[in-house]
Motif scaffolding. Structure first.
Motif, PDB file in Angstrom:
ATOM      1  N   LEU A 179      80.614  24.486  20.073  1.00  0.00           N
ATOM      2  CA  LEU A 179      80.289  23.315  20.897  1.00  0.00           C
ATOM      3  C   LEU A 179      80.228  22.048  20.051  1.00  0.00           C
ATOM      4  O   LEU A 179      80.664  20.975  20.490  1.00  0.00           O
ATOM      5  CB  LEU A 179      78.956  23.537  21.625  1.00  0.00           C
ATOM      6  N   ALA A 180      79.697  22.172  18.848  1.00  0.00           N
ATOM      7  CA  ALA A 180      79.571  20.994  17.984  1.00  0.00           C
ATOM      8  C   ALA A 180      80.947  20.447  17.603  1.00  0.00           C
ATOM      9  O   ALA A 180      81.161  19.230  17.574  1.00  0.00           O
ATOM     10  CB  ALA A 180      78.775  21.344  16.731  1.00  0.00           C
ATOM     11  N   VAL A 181      81.886  21.340  17.332  1.00  0.00           N
ATOM     12  CA  VAL A 181      83.241  20.893  17.001  1.00  0.00           C
ATOM     13  C   VAL A 181      83.881  20.211  18.206  1.00  0.00           C
ATOM     14  O   VAL A 181      84.531  19.169  18.082  1.00  0.00           O
ATOM     15  CB  VAL A 181      84.108  22.086  16.530  1.00  0.00           C
ATOM     16  N   LEU A 182      83.664  20.791  19.381  1.00  0.00           N
ATOM     17  CA  LEU A 182      84.266  20.220  20.597  1.00  0.00           C
ATOM     18  C   LEU A 182      83.628  18.899  21.006  1.00  0.00           C
ATOM     19  O   LEU A 182      84.186  18.156  21.813  1.00  0.00           O
ATOM     20  CB  LEU A 182      84.176  21.226  21.750  1.00  0.00           C
ATOM     21  N   GLU A 183      82.459  18.614  20.453  1.00  0.00           N
ATOM     22  CA  GLU A 183      81.812  17.342  20.771  1.00  0.00           C
ATOM     23  C   GLU A 183      82.637  16.170  20.232  1.00  0.00           C
ATOM     24  O   GLU A 183      82.700  15.099  20.846  1.00  0.00           O
ATOM     25  CB  GLU A 183      80.406  17.302  20.168  1.00  0.00           C
ATOM     26  N   LEU A 229      81.654  31.060  26.757  1.00  0.00           N
ATOM     27  CA  LEU A 229      81.247  29.663  26.933  1.00  0.00           C
ATOM     28  C   LEU A 229      81.896  29.058  28.175  1.00  0.00           C
ATOM     29  O   LEU A 229      81.282  28.235  28.872  1.00  0.00           O
ATOM     30  CB  LEU A 229      81.643  28.849  25.692  1.00  0.00           C
ATOM     31  N   GLU A 230      83.133  29.482  28.445  1.00  0.00           N
ATOM     32  CA  GLU A 230      83.823  28.972  29.623  1.00  0.00           C
ATOM     33  C   GLU A 230      83.167  29.505  30.903  1.00  0.00           C
ATOM     34  O   GLU A 230      82.954  28.752  31.858  1.00  0.00           O
ATOM     35  CB  GLU A 230      85.304  29.371  29.578  1.00  0.00           C
ATOM     36  N   GLN A 231      82.831  30.788  30.887  1.00  0.00           N
ATOM     37  CA  GLN A 231      82.189  31.388  32.056  1.00  0.00           C
ATOM     38  C   GLN A 231      80.831  30.767  32.344  1.00  0.00           C
ATOM     39  O   GLN A 231      80.403  30.690  33.490  1.00  0.00           O
ATOM     40  CB  GLN A 231      82.049  32.895  31.860  1.00  0.00           C
ATOM     41  N   ASP A 232      80.155  30.345  31.296  1.00  0.00           N
ATOM     42  CA  ASP A 232      78.858  29.701  31.472  1.00  0.00           C
ATOM     43  C   ASP A 232      78.989  28.241  31.887  1.00  0.00           C
ATOM     44  O   ASP A 232      77.992  27.557  32.113  1.00  0.00           O
ATOM     45  CB  ASP A 232      78.038  29.785  30.175  1.00  0.00           C
ATOM     46  N   GLY A 233      80.210  27.748  31.912  1.00  0.00           N
ATOM     47  CA  GLY A 233      80.418  26.356  32.337  1.00  0.00           C
ATOM     48  C   GLY A 233      80.168  25.336  31.244  1.00  0.00           C
ATOM     49  O   GLY A 233      80.028  24.145  31.526  1.00  0.00           O
ATOM     50  N   PRO A 238      79.600  18.366  30.698  1.00  0.00           N
ATOM     51  CA  PRO A 238      78.240  17.812  30.607  1.00  0.00           C
ATOM     52  C   PRO A 238      77.203  18.911  30.362  1.00  0.00           C
ATOM     53  O   PRO A 238      76.311  18.749  29.522  1.00  0.00           O
ATOM     54  CB  PRO A 238      78.038  17.153  31.970  1.00  0.00           C
ATOM     55  N   ASP A 239      77.342  20.029  31.064  1.00  0.00           N
ATOM     56  CA  ASP A 239      76.448  21.165  30.808  1.00  0.00           C
ATOM     57  C   ASP A 239      76.537  21.627  29.361  1.00  0.00           C
ATOM     58  O   ASP A 239      75.533  21.988  28.748  1.00  0.00           O
ATOM     59  CB  ASP A 239      76.821  22.341  31.727  1.00  0.00           C
ATOM     60  N   GLY A 240      77.750  21.615  28.835  1.00  0.00           N
ATOM     61  CA  GLY A 240      77.950  22.037  27.457  1.00  0.00           C
ATOM     62  C   GLY A 240      77.281  21.099  26.476  1.00  0.00           C
ATOM     63  O   GLY A 240      76.739  21.526  25.459  1.00  0.00           O
ATOM     64  N   LYS A 241      77.328  19.828  26.796  1.00  0.00           N
ATOM     65  CA  LYS A 241      76.676  18.844  25.931  1.00  0.00           C
ATOM     66  C   LYS A 241      75.163  19.051  25.922  1.00  0.00           C
ATOM     67  O   LYS A 241      74.515  18.959  24.872  1.00  0.00           O
ATOM     68  CB  LYS A 241      77.023  17.423  26.411  1.00  0.00           C
ATOM     69  N   ALA A 242      74.628  19.348  27.091  1.00  0.00           N
ATOM     70  CA  ALA A 242      73.186  19.622  27.185  1.00  0.00           C
ATOM     71  C   ALA A 242      72.842  20.894  26.419  1.00  0.00           C
ATOM     72  O   ALA A 242      71.827  20.956  25.708  1.00  0.00           O
ATOM     73  CB  ALA A 242      72.771  19.750  28.652  1.00  0.00           C
ATOM     74  N   GLU A 243      73.698  21.887  26.564  1.00  0.00           N
ATOM     75  CA  GLU A 243      73.471  23.147  25.853  1.00  0.00           C
ATOM     76  C   GLU A 243      73.500  22.930  24.346  1.00  0.00           C
ATOM     77  O   GLU A 243      72.689  23.483  23.613  1.00  0.00           O
ATOM     78  CB  GLU A 243      74.537  24.173  26.266  1.00  0.00           C
TER      79      GLU A 243
END
Lengths: 115, 115
Positions: free
Chosen positions: A17-21, A56-60, A82-87
DNA sequence: GTAGTATACATCGATTACCGATGTAGCGGT
DNA sequence: ACCGCTACATCGGTAATCGATGTATACTAC
């Protein structure tokens, strides 16, 4: 390609997630980017990467689209939701708590703590 | 007694050895001490503790003796060996490398790095 | 043109670490 | 008498992740 360094143990989702940020990226590129950012200290194989991306995709937390424009094989490009950013924020906080706790118990040289 | 916090994931041996560096202690007491030092952030059950102690003993990192002197059930008191002290140093170094790498990739607020 | 290498996806079985539940037992307090 | 805490121990399950393997595309070199 730098395999055989220390393993990931628990932080894989956060690293991805950090890389995708920073920018959307495809799976293979994410793995390479993590190696680069950690100076080859963190590394993992495909058998670790792709299942994690699917979870991660399944979790949205991330969304995928196929990119066939470039050269080479088609790329599945992932983007942070946005959910991923919060996560990611939650994971960062949890990591900070956790590593501080380990530091506290493990001791050794203190990390220049504030007074 | 304070279960249900974050799990240990990979650092259990180091935590035990670090506690034993201060003074010899019995199994149950080690678990309590780790909870105390981490302000109840790190915690684990007996099913995690005793197998770990046996593994550390088999590797020659700790040594056990029975203490029947006190009140209550007999206590198996563990003590750090020279090998264990060396292993603790290795674990501390590995942890520092690892957590620095995770910090680097995970990013978020920097930890007041040196210039 | 075909062999080799890098990119890029994917799956599967094994391993390891850890957790939760359970069991035994001594001792102190009520 | 019983509850609760200390203190030992084992066992089965689960989740994370590692390693091996497989497929396919494209560029480079011969």
């Amino acid at each position: 390609m730098a395999r055989s360094s220390i393993h990931i143990s628990g932080n894989l989702f956060g690293l991805i997630l950090a890389v995708l940020e920073s920018a959307p990226l495809h799976g293979y590129g994410i793995a390479r980017e993590i190696e680069i950012r950690s100076s080859d200290a963190l590394s993992f194989g495909e058998g670790t990467l792709y299942p994690a991306l699917r979870a991660l995709e399944q979790d949205g937390f991330i969304e995928a689209r196929w990119d066939t424009s470039g050269t080479g094989p088609a790329k599945k490009v992932y983007e942070l939701t946005p959910d991923g950013k919060a996560e990611l924020a939650r994971i960062r906080e949890a990591w900070r708590d956790y590593s501080r706790s380990i530091d506290q118990v493990l001791g050794g040289l203190p990390k220049m703590q504030s007074a």
